[in-house]
Design an enzyme around this catalytic site. Structure first.
Site, PDB file in Angstrom:
ATOM      1  N   TYR A   1      11.158 -32.986 -20.055  1.00  0.00           N
ATOM      2  CA  TYR A   1       9.981 -32.311 -19.493  1.00  0.00           C
ATOM      3  C   TYR A   1       8.796 -32.448 -20.445  1.00  0.00           C
ATOM      4  O   TYR A   1       7.682 -32.785 -20.028  1.00  0.00           O
ATOM      5  CB  TYR A   1      10.336 -30.837 -19.260  1.00  0.00           C
ATOM      6  CG  TYR A   1       9.194 -29.930 -18.858  1.00  0.00           C
ATOM      7  CD1 TYR A   1       8.674 -29.967 -17.566  1.00  0.00           C
ATOM      8  CD2 TYR A   1       8.652 -29.017 -19.755  1.00  0.00           C
ATOM      9  CE1 TYR A   1       7.643 -29.122 -17.190  1.00  0.00           C
ATOM     10  CE2 TYR A   1       7.609 -28.169 -19.386  1.00  0.00           C
ATOM     11  CZ  TYR A   1       7.104 -28.226 -18.107  1.00  0.00           C
ATOM     12  OH  TYR A   1       6.093 -27.391 -17.747  1.00  0.00           O
TER      13      TYR A   1
ATOM     14  N   SER B   1       1.251 -28.683 -20.623  1.00  0.00           N
ATOM     15  CA  SER B   1       2.141 -27.696 -21.225  1.00  0.00           C
ATOM     16  C   SER B   1       2.161 -27.837 -22.739  1.00  0.00           C
ATOM     17  O   SER B   1       2.011 -28.941 -23.274  1.00  0.00           O
ATOM     18  CB  SER B   1       3.555 -27.882 -20.685  1.00  0.00           C
ATOM     19  OG  SER B   1       4.464 -27.060 -21.391  1.00  0.00           O
TER      20      SER B   1
END
Lengths: 448, 250
Positions: B154, B141
């Site tokens: 995250y 990501s």
């Protein structure tokens, strides 16, 4: 709240947005997260209904997350699909295997659930009926939270009410139907020139044997040329037909979005002058090509406007309405002439005007009836809305009706006069507890 | 579809997700045998039957929970063949506020985005190295490119995963094994359902599918942003000095 509108971009309404992601979630949507019953839900597919049919009275359930093909038997052509699957997607999978949907509307960017809820018709309604005629079973989430499978022989009342029922009997979750075999992705098209309305209607009648037939009508022509049309007849081409066209790809890929309308066109762009000039040129060009058969790729034959992305923006920011009526055969010629005369005299430029022959339909609220259907696109304005109220009176007097999937403005009285199956649908809605739970802006407006 | 491709197998870890489905579909269209590994077998089967209907080829489903690291070896041994390409799509964004307050919630996010995927792909790498061929794709990501106040738990896990993939690529370079890191940016999926996403930065799952196939099978890139606009954007974001960045509250 989210602002919703249909493909015509008129009217616009606020409604809560709900997006189920799996078939199992749908039935539970009748209650909110705290278990309280929700009111005024309607399922929405790809948003291609023109008016307010797919805007929930208070919440709109967008079914696009349910887009899986459950099974596809390449030997028999039978498919089971989730309701949110796009027709374009189905064609993309089925066609290279030699199969095509039995009925398609004028755009491939609709969902299967939407095709059932509107009982869409194609250029083959006179022979094949509506899409609903081909549905073998469908799974429906009823307002009491139950999932029911129905079909012609299984809960036939519920089935008949759901075909063309505009989502008012439950949320369609899955459906099974059988595709038709084709040998190529081409249509062999023949054009018949009809210099006036009588000859256009005669050409459609004479074409009863053709698999597909549709007439493009020049709705700005007047006097002796009133109703002049190009009637397009089509057959699925065979590989032998293709030899005439050297190097033709047997399954031509869809040509999508060659051109996208980037922003709202100034509403004066589509005026009497520009559309009139286009129509005259188009008619002449079509007349020259008449007679000999020509090969047309499937997408350009069935979905000519899909090649222009967001073509609804051509009508300007205020949006447009599509006026689609059907008239019983006996009254068709006289009433159509009257309608075309008034539209032409008012000088409203309808860029799209289509004439088709329809056969009988099965759903309680299905649009088709044995007769002729005319569709016109008109930009929204006070004058256009007033003109359409006049046309409604002609349609009602002739025993015709207006297509609910296209409707944004008809009155309850026009609806009541046009749909004899309405009370049967209302009774069924009461039986399954639908009133209050399942309602769209359209159903509330018309009191369905 | 080439005769060569017909014999190839793709394993997707996280095959019930929207991105996993899109990647699997892209490979199936190219004639690959596709296998899905999923935690939720019902959801995985729904995707598997869809891909099978579209491709005309059965798609087996295996159960795998990325947090159950002790099950990995048995799952891999249960596969009929060692796949040619493995794509790991699993992830769990969690909820930043919850992760800050509850170490167990934070641990879940760290394990689902870093520990589980790294351990699984590490085991795959061993087997690929022994065989001498294979491609490994990790969906990481842009959140791992720099820690941000709004999602750094995250982001930290994804940063770890990105570093893991980078090291794996470095180690296996020249040994016939391709390692690809994919940073999709914003994608319209159920994970981002209801968020207001900026159009030019937001990809459809099918774009991710195409990007993965291009990178892993056609050799076009090893660290890829699905939408090219992310590369300069993240370069700028990484270059902002810390004393300024900490005041930006991204």
């Amino acid at each position: 709240m989210t602002e919703f509108h249909g493909w015509g971009r008129y009217p616009r309404h606020d409604s809560a947005l709900i997006s189920p992601l799996a078939p199992g979630e749908v039935a539970s949507l009748y209650d909110d997260a705290d278990g309280r019953p929700r009111a005024g839900l309607i399922a929405r597919g790809a948003g291609r209904a023109y008016g307010d049919a797919a805007i929930g009275d208070s919440a709109t359930v967008v079914m696009r997350g349910l887009d899986r093909i459950r099974s596809f038997d390449r030997q028999t052509g039978r498919v089971t699909v989730e309701a949110g699957l796009l027709l374009a997607d189905l064609i993309g999978v089925a066609m290279p295997a030699g199969w095509f949907p039995p009925v398609v509307p004028g755009t491939r960017f609709v969902t299967i659930g939407g095709m059932i809820a509107a009982d869409v018709h194609g250029k083959n309604h006179h022979r094949a009926g509506g899409f609903g005629d081909h549905v073998e079973t469908l799974t429906l989430a009823l307002p009491d939270g139950q999932m029911v499978t129905c079909g012609p022989d299984h809960h036939p009342d519920l089935f008949r009410a759901t075909i063309g029922g505009m989502g008012l009997t439950g949320m369609i979750v899955e459906a099974s139907f059988t595709l038709v075999p084709i040998q190529t992705g081409w249509i062999s098209q023949r054009t018949v020139v009809a210099p006036d309305l009588d000859r256009a209607l005669a050409a459609l009648r004479d074409a009863a044997e053709a698999t597909y037939s549709v007439a493009w009508i020049d709705c700005l022509a007047r006097g002796a040329a009133l109703g002049r049309s190009l009637v397009y007849l089509g057959e699925h081409a065979t590989p032998a037909d293709l030899t005439a066209r050297a190097g033709a790809d047997r399954w031509p890929p869809a040509v999508g979005g060659r051109f996208t309308v980037p922003l709202d066109a100034p509403s004066m762009m589509l005026n009497r002058l520009s559309v009139g000039a286009f129509n005259a040129l188009y008619y002449k060009r079509g007349a020259r090509a008449a007679g000999q058969a020509m090969l047309v790729p499937w997408d350009r034959y069935f979905f000519p406007l899909d090649g222009i992305g967001d073509w609804n923006r051509l009508y300007g920011a205020r949006g447009f309405v599509q006026y689609q009526c059907v008239l019983p055969m006996t009254a068709a010629a006289g009433t159509l002439a009257d309608i075309l005369e008034r539209v032409s005299r008012a000088g409203h430029a309808s860029f799209l005007a289509v004439l088709k022959q329809l056969g009988p339909a099965h759903g309680d609220l299905s649009f088709p009836m044995e007769g002729v259907t005319l569709a016109l696109d008109l930009p929204v304005s006070a004058r256009v809305l007033a003109l359409l109220n006049d046309l409604d009176r002609l349609v009602v007097a002739a025993g015709g009706r207006l297509y609910l999937a296209k409707d944004a403005r008809q009155s309850p009285a026009t609806f009541e006069a046009g749909y004899p199956g309405r009370d049967r649908l209302r009774r069924l809605r009461h039986q399954i507890g639908a009133p209050g739970r399942l309602s769209s802006k359209l159903s509330t407006r018309l009191g369905i | 579809m080439t005769a060569n491709a017909l014999s190839k197998t793709l394993l997707v870890i996280g095959g019930s997700s929207d991105i996993g489905r899109a990647i699997a579909s892209r490979y199936a269209v190219a004639g690959w045998q596709v296998v899905l590994a999923v935690r939720d077998v019902a959801a995985g089967t729904r995707n598997a039957s869809d891909i099978a209907a579209r491709s005309g080829r059965a798609v087996p489903v295996h159960r795998l929970d990325i947090l159950e690291t002790d099950q990995f070896a048995a799952m891999l041994d249960g596969l009929p063949v060692l796949p040619d390409t493995v794509v790991c799509v699993v992830g769990d964004m969690g909820d930043q506020a919850r992760s800050e307050a509850d170490p167990l919630a934070a641990q879940r996010v760290l394990r689902a985005n870093f520990e589980g995927p790294a351990l699984f792909l590490g085991m795959i790498a061993e087997r690929f190295a022994a065989r001498g061929t294979g491609a490994i794709v990790g969906i990481s990501s842009v959140a791992g490119d720099r820690g941000r106040a709004s999602n750094y738990i995250y982001g930290a896990a994804k940063a770890g995963f990105t570093a893991f993939l980078s090291g794996l690529r470095n180690r296996l370079a020249g040994r016939g094994i391709r390692v690809v890191t994919v940073k999709p940016g914003f994608v319209r999926t159920r994970m981002t359902e209801g968020m207001a996403l900026p159009g030019p930065l937001t990809a459809d799952p099918s774009e991710v599918g195409r990007a993965v196939f291009r990178a892993a099978e056609q050799g076009r890139g090893e660290v890829i942003y699905v939408r090219g606009v992310w590369r300069p954007l993240m370069m700028v974001i990484r270059a902002v000095p810390e004393r300024i960045f900490k005041r930006m509250q991204l």
